[in-house]
Motif scaffolding. Structure first.
Motif, PDB file in Angstrom:
ATOM      1  N   LEU A 103      77.876 -18.662  32.973  1.00  0.00           N
ATOM      2  CA  LEU A 103      76.520 -18.239  33.296  1.00  0.00           C
ATOM      3  C   LEU A 103      75.782 -19.431  33.870  1.00  0.00           C
ATOM      4  O   LEU A 103      75.954 -20.563  33.421  1.00  0.00           O
ATOM      5  CB  LEU A 103      75.779 -17.765  32.046  1.00  0.00           C
ATOM      6  CG  LEU A 103      76.023 -16.345  31.553  1.00  0.00           C
ATOM      7  CD1 LEU A 103      75.108 -16.057  30.379  1.00  0.00           C
ATOM      8  CD2 LEU A 103      75.808 -15.327  32.652  1.00  0.00           C
ATOM      9  N   PHE A 104      74.938 -19.168  34.857  1.00  0.00           N
ATOM     10  CA  PHE A 104      74.145 -20.212  35.486  1.00  0.00           C
ATOM     11  C   PHE A 104      72.675 -19.902  35.269  1.00  0.00           C
ATOM     12  O   PHE A 104      72.225 -18.784  35.524  1.00  0.00           O
ATOM     13  CB  PHE A 104      74.467 -20.301  36.976  1.00  0.00           C
ATOM     14  CG  PHE A 104      75.875 -20.753  37.233  1.00  0.00           C
ATOM     15  CD1 PHE A 104      76.902 -19.832  37.364  1.00  0.00           C
ATOM     16  CD2 PHE A 104      76.168 -22.106  37.322  1.00  0.00           C
ATOM     17  CE1 PHE A 104      78.209 -20.256  37.567  1.00  0.00           C
ATOM     18  CE2 PHE A 104      77.466 -22.537  37.539  1.00  0.00           C
ATOM     19  CZ  PHE A 104      78.487 -21.613  37.659  1.00  0.00           C
ATOM     20  N   PHE A 105      71.955 -20.923  34.818  1.00  0.00           N
ATOM     21  CA  PHE A 105      70.560 -20.736  34.438  1.00  0.00           C
ATOM     22  C   PHE A 105      69.607 -21.269  35.503  1.00  0.00           C
ATOM     23  O   PHE A 105      69.891 -22.258  36.181  1.00  0.00           O
ATOM     24  CB  PHE A 105      70.262 -21.469  33.121  1.00  0.00           C
ATOM     25  CG  PHE A 105      70.756 -20.741  31.906  1.00  0.00           C
ATOM     26  CD1 PHE A 105      72.083 -20.806  31.525  1.00  0.00           C
ATOM     27  CD2 PHE A 105      69.880 -19.983  31.141  1.00  0.00           C
ATOM     28  CE1 PHE A 105      72.543 -20.131  30.408  1.00  0.00           C
ATOM     29  CE2 PHE A 105      70.326 -19.300  30.018  1.00  0.00           C
ATOM     30  CZ  PHE A 105      71.656 -19.380  29.654  1.00  0.00           C
ATOM     31  N   GLY A 106      68.458 -20.622  35.597  1.00  0.00           N
ATOM     32  CA  GLY A 106      67.360 -21.155  36.384  1.00  0.00           C
ATOM     33  C   GLY A 106      66.601 -22.198  35.579  1.00  0.00           C
ATOM     34  O   GLY A 106      66.935 -22.490  34.431  1.00  0.00           O
ATOM     35  N   HIS A 107      65.564 -22.771  36.208  1.00  0.00           N
ATOM     36  CA  HIS A 107      64.767 -23.807  35.543  1.00  0.00           C
ATOM     37  C   HIS A 107      63.856 -23.238  34.469  1.00  0.00           C
ATOM     38  O   HIS A 107      63.369 -23.967  33.617  1.00  0.00           O
ATOM     39  CB  HIS A 107      63.895 -24.537  36.571  1.00  0.00           C
ATOM     40  CG  HIS A 107      64.651 -25.473  37.430  1.00  0.00           C
ATOM     41  ND1 HIS A 107      65.035 -25.155  38.699  1.00  0.00           N
ATOM     42  CD2 HIS A 107      65.104 -26.720  37.199  1.00  0.00           C
ATOM     43  CE1 HIS A 107      65.695 -26.175  39.213  1.00  0.00           C
ATOM     44  NE2 HIS A 107      65.757 -27.142  38.332  1.00  0.00           N
ATOM     45  N   GLY A 108      63.621 -21.953  34.547  1.00  0.00           N
ATOM     46  CA  GLY A 108      62.777 -21.327  33.540  1.00  0.00           C
ATOM     47  C   GLY A 108      61.330 -21.218  33.956  1.00  0.00           C
ATOM     48  O   GLY A 108      60.858 -21.902  34.880  1.00  0.00           O
ATOM     49  N   THR A 109      60.625 -20.340  33.285  1.00  0.00           N
ATOM     50  CA  THR A 109      59.177 -20.208  33.403  1.00  0.00           C
ATOM     51  C   THR A 109      58.585 -20.571  32.052  1.00  0.00           C
ATOM     52  O   THR A 109      58.920 -19.939  31.041  1.00  0.00           O
ATOM     53  CB  THR A 109      58.759 -18.771  33.773  1.00  0.00           C
ATOM     54  OG1 THR A 109      59.189 -18.476  35.097  1.00  0.00           O
ATOM     55  CG2 THR A 109      57.245 -18.605  33.679  1.00  0.00           C
ATOM     56  N   LYS A 110      57.742 -21.597  32.054  1.00  0.00           N
ATOM     57  CA  LYS A 110      57.113 -22.001  30.797  1.00  0.00           C
ATOM     58  C   LYS A 110      55.801 -21.243  30.635  1.00  0.00           C
ATOM     59  O   LYS A 110      54.860 -21.443  31.403  1.00  0.00           O
ATOM     60  CB  LYS A 110      56.862 -23.506  30.770  1.00  0.00           C
ATOM     61  CG  LYS A 110      56.359 -23.990  29.419  1.00  0.00           C
ATOM     62  CD  LYS A 110      56.331 -25.492  29.318  1.00  0.00           C
ATOM     63  CE  LYS A 110      55.868 -25.916  27.936  1.00  0.00           C
ATOM     64  NZ  LYS A 110      55.817 -27.401  27.801  1.00  0.00           N
ATOM     65  N   LEU A 111      55.763 -20.375  29.656  1.00  0.00           N
ATOM     66  CA  LEU A 111      54.589 -19.555  29.404  1.00  0.00           C
ATOM     67  C   LEU A 111      53.776 -20.156  28.263  1.00  0.00           C
ATOM     68  O   LEU A 111      54.311 -20.447  27.191  1.00  0.00           O
ATOM     69  CB  LEU A 111      54.995 -18.124  29.034  1.00  0.00           C
ATOM     70  CG  LEU A 111      53.872 -17.202  28.554  1.00  0.00           C
ATOM     71  CD1 LEU A 111      52.869 -16.931  29.669  1.00  0.00           C
ATOM     72  CD2 LEU A 111      54.441 -15.884  28.020  1.00  0.00           C
ATOM     73  N   SER A 112      52.492 -20.311  28.524  1.00  0.00           N
ATOM     74  CA  SER A 112      51.561 -20.739  27.475  1.00  0.00           C
ATOM     75  C   SER A 112      50.527 -19.636  27.305  1.00  0.00           C
ATOM     76  O   SER A 112      49.853 -19.254  28.265  1.00  0.00           O
ATOM     77  CB  SER A 112      50.864 -22.040  27.862  1.00  0.00           C
ATOM     78  OG  SER A 112      51.801 -23.081  28.018  1.00  0.00           O
ATOM     79  N   VAL A 113      50.436 -19.124  26.086  1.00  0.00           N
ATOM     80  CA  VAL A 113      49.452 -18.085  25.788  1.00  0.00           C
ATOM     81  C   VAL A 113      48.351 -18.722  24.942  1.00  0.00           C
ATOM     82  O   VAL A 113      48.604 -19.193  23.832  1.00  0.00           O
ATOM     83  CB  VAL A 113      50.090 -16.897  25.055  1.00  0.00           C
ATOM     84  CG1 VAL A 113      49.036 -15.823  24.791  1.00  0.00           C
ATOM     85  CG2 VAL A 113      51.234 -16.321  25.868  1.00  0.00           C
TER      86      VAL A 113
END
Lengths: 114, 110
Positions: A103-113
């Motif tokens: 599996l290859f991952f993206g950099h991600g989305t960092k969510l701050s609520v």
């Protein structure tokens, strides 16, 4: 290494707001996963797709998230009503789905609520 | 559910030295992958193993499904090896769904 593209890189939302993130899997990868990684580095599987079909998802995802992988468009994961506990890094990964495949991952989305 | 126990949680190495990371599984796993999260936050796929060992440069990994463990050996550590390493295992029939270890934070010092 990875050609999985995730947008946006950072996302800030207030409680109760919708939060939507997108993922373009590597070309030719029909299988897409979403994981949530918290500040303690713990990974939680959220949902996976093969092409446009949902394969598996956890209860939380079914109840509070909206996710899709339409053909010829980015995959998306949307929290319908954000909660403070949703603050995390959301990682998208893609693969061929075959045996012995990485599996290859993206950099991600960092969510701050807030 | 499936459990993956990764150790050590943190490791400090001098340049040129080596060590091993380990993941133990509470159940039989079909395959394991090893990742490194670098300083930019990217999760780099290092290895996929369904059995046996694989080597790539200064890294070598082994997986024993029957004995329920996997290891990642690093030799001649370099500064750029610093980061957090994760093992992630697939249970049988899980359709590539991964269960991650808690990670090993590696710091390589001059």
């Amino acid at each position: 290494n990875s050609k999985v593209i995730q947008t946006p890189r950072y996302l800030v939302k207030g409680q109760g707001q919708k939060a939507k993130m997108r993922c373009i899997p590597e070309k030719g990868h029909p299988v897409v996963f979403w994981y949530q990684q918290n500040k303690n580095n713990e990974f939680k599987f959220l949902i996976n797709f093969q092409n446009q079909e949902v394969l598996q998802q956890i209860d939380m995802t079914e109840k509070r998230f909206s996710a899709e992988c339409p053909s010829n468009s980015p995959c998306s994961l949307e929290i319908q009503s954000s909660e403070a506990g949703d603050s995390a890094l959301y990682l998208c990964a893609s693969g061929t789905g075959g045996p012995n495949e990485r599996l290859f991952f993206g950099h991600g989305t960092k969510l701050s609520v807030l | 559910g499936d459990q993956v126990e990764q150790s050590p949680s943190a490791l400090s190495l001098h340049e040129g030295t080596g060590s091993a990371l380990r993941c133990n599984f509470t159940t039989t796993m079909r395959a394991v992958q090893w990742f490194r999260k670098n300083s930019r936050g990217s999760l780099i796929n290092l290895f996929y193993l369904a059995s046996g060992t694989k080597e790539n440069g200064r890294l070598k990994s082994a997986f024993d499904s029957k004995e329920r463990y996997s290891t990642l050996h690093i030799r001649d550590a370099q500064l750029e090896d610093s980061g957090t390493y994760f093992c992630a295992a697939e249970g049988p029939g899980s359709f590539n769904k991964l269960t991650f270890g808690a990670g090993t934070r590696l710091a390589v010092c001059p």
